[in-house]
Design a protein around this motif. Structure first.
Motif, PDB file in Angstrom:
ATOM      1  N   LEU A  29       0.833  -1.195   0.000  1.00  0.00           N
ATOM      2  CA  LEU A  29       0.000   0.000   0.000  1.00  0.00           C
ATOM      3  C   LEU A  29       0.871   1.251   0.000  1.00  0.00           C
ATOM      4  O   LEU A  29       2.037   1.202   0.402  1.00  0.00           O
ATOM      5  CB  LEU A  29      -0.900   0.009   1.251  1.00  0.00           C
ATOM      6  N   PRO A  30       0.342   2.392  -0.412  1.00  0.00           N
ATOM      7  CA  PRO A  30       1.101   3.643  -0.332  1.00  0.00           C
ATOM      8  C   PRO A  30       1.310   4.040   1.123  1.00  0.00           C
ATOM      9  O   PRO A  30       0.549   3.649   2.016  1.00  0.00           O
ATOM     10  CB  PRO A  30       0.207   4.653  -1.062  1.00  0.00           C
ATOM     11  N   ARG A  31       2.358   4.817   1.374  1.00  0.00           N
ATOM     12  CA  ARG A  31       2.681   5.237   2.742  1.00  0.00           C
ATOM     13  C   ARG A  31       1.511   5.961   3.387  1.00  0.00           C
ATOM     14  O   ARG A  31       1.305   5.870   4.605  1.00  0.00           O
ATOM     15  CB  ARG A  31       3.925   6.130   2.744  1.00  0.00           C
ATOM     16  N   ALA A  32       0.739   6.688   2.592  1.00  0.00           N
ATOM     17  CA  ALA A  32      -0.404   7.421   3.146  1.00  0.00           C
ATOM     18  C   ALA A  32      -1.379   6.477   3.847  1.00  0.00           C
ATOM     19  O   ALA A  32      -2.007   6.848   4.847  1.00  0.00           O
ATOM     20  CB  ALA A  32      -1.117   8.199   2.042  1.00  0.00           C
ATOM     21  N   ALA A  33      -1.514   5.256   3.333  1.00  0.00           N
ATOM     22  CA  ALA A  33      -2.405   4.279   3.966  1.00  0.00           C
ATOM     23  C   ALA A  33      -1.904   3.920   5.359  1.00  0.00           C
ATOM     24  O   ALA A  33      -2.694   3.733   6.297  1.00  0.00           O
ATOM     25  CB  ALA A  33      -2.505   3.032   3.100  1.00  0.00           C
ATOM     26  N   GLY A  34      -0.587   3.824   5.512  1.00  0.00           N
ATOM     27  CA  GLY A  34      -0.022   3.560   6.836  1.00  0.00           C
ATOM     28  C   GLY A  34      -0.284   4.693   7.799  1.00  0.00           C
ATOM     29  O   GLY A  34      -0.587   4.470   8.978  1.00  0.00           O
ATOM     30  N   HIS A  35      -0.169   5.926   7.311  1.00  0.00           N
ATOM     31  CA  HIS A  35      -0.435   7.078   8.170  1.00  0.00           C
ATOM     32  C   HIS A  35      -1.903   7.112   8.591  1.00  0.00           C
ATOM     33  O   HIS A  35      -2.215   7.435   9.745  1.00  0.00           O
ATOM     34  CB  HIS A  35      -0.055   8.370   7.450  1.00  0.00           C
ATOM     35  N   THR A  75       2.509  16.588   2.632  1.00  0.00           N
ATOM     36  CA  THR A  75       1.152  17.083   2.378  1.00  0.00           C
ATOM     37  C   THR A  75       0.112  16.114   2.934  1.00  0.00           C
ATOM     38  O   THR A  75      -0.884  16.532   3.550  1.00  0.00           O
ATOM     39  CB  THR A  75       0.931  17.269   0.862  1.00  0.00           C
ATOM     40  N   ASP A  76       0.332  14.817   2.748  1.00  0.00           N
ATOM     41  CA  ASP A  76      -0.586  13.806   3.284  1.00  0.00           C
ATOM     42  C   ASP A  76      -0.646  13.877   4.806  1.00  0.00           C
ATOM     43  O   ASP A  76      -1.737  13.799   5.403  1.00  0.00           O
ATOM     44  CB  ASP A  76      -0.152  12.407   2.855  1.00  0.00           C
ATOM     45  N   LEU A  77       0.502  14.024   5.436  1.00  0.00           N
ATOM     46  CA  LEU A  77       0.543  14.099   6.895  1.00  0.00           C
ATOM     47  C   LEU A  77      -0.174  15.338   7.406  1.00  0.00           C
ATOM     48  O   LEU A  77      -0.899  15.286   8.407  1.00  0.00           O
ATOM     49  CB  LEU A  77       1.996  14.086   7.368  1.00  0.00           C
ATOM     50  N   THR A  78       0.024  16.451   6.724  1.00  0.00           N
ATOM     51  CA  THR A  78      -0.641  17.692   7.118  1.00  0.00           C
ATOM     52  C   THR A  78      -2.149  17.568   6.961  1.00  0.00           C
ATOM     53  O   THR A  78      -2.927  18.014   7.820  1.00  0.00           O
ATOM     54  CB  THR A  78      -0.111  18.865   6.277  1.00  0.00           C
ATOM     55  N   PHE A  79      -2.582  16.943   5.856  1.00  0.00           N
ATOM     56  CA  PHE A  79      -4.013  16.731   5.639  1.00  0.00           C
ATOM     57  C   PHE A  79      -4.601  15.864   6.748  1.00  0.00           C
ATOM     58  O   PHE A  79      -5.693  16.144   7.274  1.00  0.00           O
ATOM     59  CB  PHE A  79      -4.245  16.072   4.279  1.00  0.00           C
ATOM     60  N   LEU A  80      -3.884  14.795   7.117  1.00  0.00           N
ATOM     61  CA  LEU A  80      -4.372  13.912   8.172  1.00  0.00           C
ATOM     62  C   LEU A  80      -4.471  14.639   9.509  1.00  0.00           C
ATOM     63  O   LEU A  80      -5.416  14.423  10.274  1.00  0.00           O
ATOM     64  CB  LEU A  80      -3.444  12.702   8.315  1.00  0.00           C
ATOM     65  N   PRO A 214       0.725   1.224  13.436  1.00  0.00           N
ATOM     66  CA  PRO A 214      -0.677   0.952  13.111  1.00  0.00           C
ATOM     67  C   PRO A 214      -1.254  -0.276  13.796  1.00  0.00           C
ATOM     68  O   PRO A 214      -2.477  -0.420  13.888  1.00  0.00           O
ATOM     69  CB  PRO A 214      -0.656   0.773  11.581  1.00  0.00           C
ATOM     70  N   ASP A 215      -0.391  -1.181  14.277  1.00  0.00           N
ATOM     71  CA  ASP A 215      -0.845  -2.388  14.977  1.00  0.00           C
ATOM     72  C   ASP A 215      -0.868  -2.206  16.495  1.00  0.00           C
ATOM     73  O   ASP A 215      -1.286  -3.106  17.221  1.00  0.00           O
ATOM     74  CB  ASP A 215       0.065  -3.572  14.639  1.00  0.00           C
TER      75      ASP A 215
END
Length: 246
Positions: A29-35, A75-80, A214-215
């Protein structure tokens, strides 16, 4: 200072949340999914901390070094972060959680900085759990900033350098008014502090959990607290010697 046993539950737990990228990579999966999955782990951990009557929980969410990551990931982290504030704030407030932010929040831009400040104001009367989020935080930069403030005060004549001690220095840190962490947990099996609360964690117990962030969940936190309760905290003092046998 004599040796002492810790209370069953640490007053302040600090967590280095590590392993989002590896969690995603192992699943293709993309890193964003992990975040995104990491945000769910944050929710579980807050709930577990409340159940264990932990009073302070500090989460290392974004280090000052994370700005070196690809722009898309930042950008993904900031959005989250913005999404988390908007989706979780009401629940945090109702649960009695007070939100605080340490670090260079201004680097996220005026809009998000304002949202962070509003969230802090919204929850400032809560006392059940103090949730501290470290954003764009680095311990070395924090210590340097404190030294600069002290130097300015000394130059202005409002602080006598001869009277500077550890308590006074601590009062100039971003964590002023907070208790030092009793327990620092790092996930993903890595065994280092990575520039996190270097001054404050001087006598913290350290636990390294192999679980990727995440676990991580209630069972992991309970296991860490149980391990903490088994340890003897000496704060640099020698253990008490047994009485001689007569």
């Amino acid at each position: 200072m004599t040796s002492q046993n810790p209370p069953l539950t640490p007053r302040h737990i600090a967590i280095i949340m590590d392993g989002n990228g590896r969690w995603a990579a192992r699943r293709g999966l993309p890193r964003a999914a992990g975040h995104r999955e990491g945000v769910r782990a944050v929710r579980r951990t807050i709930e577990a901390a409340i159940e264990h009557n932990v009073r302070w929980l500090t989460l290392f969410a974004f280090s000052s070094e994370n700005w070196r990551r690809p722009a898309e990931e930042v950008t993904d982290l900031t959005f989250l972060l913005r999404h988390y504030l908007r989706s979780e704030l009401n629940e945090l407030a109702e649960a009695g959680v007070r939100l605080r932010v340490i670090g260079e929040r201004d680097r996220f831009g005026p809009a998000l900085e304002a949202e962070l400040a509003a969230a802090e104001t919204r929850t400032e009367g809560n006392e059940r759990l103090n949730l501290v989020i470290a954003l764009s935080y680095g311990a070395r930069a924090e210590i340097v900033a404190a030294a600069r403030r002290i130097a300015r005060e000394a130059k202005a004549g409002t602080l006598d350098p001869a009277l500077l001690d550890e308590d006074n220095f601590t009062a100039h840190l971003a964590t002023a008014g907070m208790p030092d962490p009793d327990l620092v947990i790092r996930t993903s099996g890595e065994q280092r502090l990575s520039n996190f609360l270097l001054w404050q964690a001087a006598y913290a117990e350290l636990i390294f959990d192999d679980a990727l962030w995440p676990d991580f969940g209630a069972a992991n936190l309970a296991s860490a607290i149980a391990e903490y309760a088994r340890r003897e905290r000496r704060f640099g003092a020698r253990p008490a010697m047994p009485a001689p046998v007569k």
